[in-house]
Design a protein around this motif. Structure first.
Motif, mmCIF file in Angstrom:
data_model
loop_
_atom_site.group_PDB
_atom_site.id
_atom_site.type_symbol
_atom_site.label_atom_id
_atom_site.label_comp_id
_atom_site.label_asym_id
_atom_site.label_seq_id
_atom_site.Cartn_x
_atom_site.Cartn_y
_atom_site.Cartn_z
ATOM 1 N N THR A 203 0.192 2.628 -6.276
ATOM 2 C CA THR A 203 0.883 1.704 -5.369
ATOM 3 C C THR A 203 1.816 0.805 -6.173
ATOM 4 O OG1 THR A 203 -0.935 1.732 -3.787
ATOM 5 C CG2 THR A 203 0.536 -0.161 -3.699
ATOM 6 N N ALA B 150 -5.421 5.294 1.243
ATOM 7 C CA ALA B 150 -5.042 5.052 -0.155
ATOM 8 C C ALA B 150 -6.188 4.510 -1.009
ATOM 9 C CB ALA B 150 -3.866 4.086 -0.217
ATOM 10 N N VAL C 230 0.849 -1.184 0.000
ATOM 11 C CA VAL C 230 0.000 0.000 0.000
ATOM 12 C C VAL C 230 0.888 1.238 0.000
ATOM 13 C CG1 VAL C 230 -1.804 1.269 1.238
ATOM 14 C CG2 VAL C 230 -1.789 -1.211 1.319
ATOM 15 N N LYS C 231 0.441 2.254 -0.735
ATOM 16 C CA LYS C 231 1.151 3.533 -0.755
ATOM 17 C C LYS C 231 0.166 4.627 -0.393
ATOM 18 C CE LYS C 231 3.630 6.747 -3.702
ATOM 19 N NZ LYS C 231 3.948 7.125 -5.072
ATOM 20 N N ILE D 284 5.268 4.012 1.745
ATOM 21 C CA ILE D 284 4.981 2.720 1.123
ATOM 22 C C ILE D 284 5.253 1.644 2.160
ATOM 23 C CG2 ILE D 284 5.572 1.110 -0.730
ATOM 24 C CD1 ILE D 284 6.706 3.558 -2.263
#
Length: 176
Positions: free
Chosen positions: A121, A75, A33-34, A39
């Motif tokens: 991502t 996100a 996930v970003k 990150i």
């Protein structure tokens, strides 16, 4: 490109490698996930690939206690990177036991961050199979409706999961 290696993306149908994906999932896969500039990746051992709302869906479960939970809440997208040939047992173990709050898992495990094709991502370059997903639905687990056996075995500490249903925007093999 990673170093001097040329990476080739071979697009696949979302369910083309689902048998291999689900078999490896039992041993672990990377959920990345970003959120903004942050990150994080974590190891998942549970998930489903299916077809709901006329969409290919990858459902992942993330506990409230996980650092990834906060990132995913912002996100609303994620990638799942699955090793098929590379034995990443050590890396999967590390990413499943350490928190991104405390360590940079990519540096510690020497994992490459490669740009996603359809989402912001990234994916993990050492894995061959990748799914890029946008969250289209999420559901907080309702403990009262959960089977007692599962509750005792998996939630004795009341650290329940949130289920994230990701529309699979892209699925592909990464070949070197």
């Amino acid at each position: 490109r990673k170093g001097d290696t040329i990476m080739i993306i071979q697009r696949i149908n979302f369910n083309e490698y689902s048998s291999e994906a689900l078999e490896q999932l039992k041993k672990g896969a990377f959920l990345t996930v970003k959120d903004g500039n942050e990150i994080n990746t974590m190891t998942i051992g549970w998930g489903t690939i299916g077809y709901i709302w006329n969409k290919p869906i990858f459902m992942v479960a993330v506990r409230y206690s996980r650092h990834t939970y906060k990132l995913l809440e912002n996100a609303k997208e994620f990638t799942v990177s699955i090793p098929l040939n590379n034995n990443l047992k050590k890396e999967l173990s590390y990413c499943g036991t350490k928190s991104g709050r405390d360590v940079n898992k990519f540096e510690e495990c020497n994992l490459s961050i490669l740009e996603g094709q359809k989402v912001s991502t990234p994916i993990i370059g050492e894995c061959e199979l990748h799914y890029e997903c946008k969250v289209v639905y999420q559901q907080v687990m309702e403990p009262a409706t959960l089977d007692e056996e599962i509750k005792k075995r998996s939630y004795s500490n009341n650290d329940y999961h949130v289920l994230y249903y990701g529309d699979i925007l892209d699925a592909y093999l990464l070949k070197k």
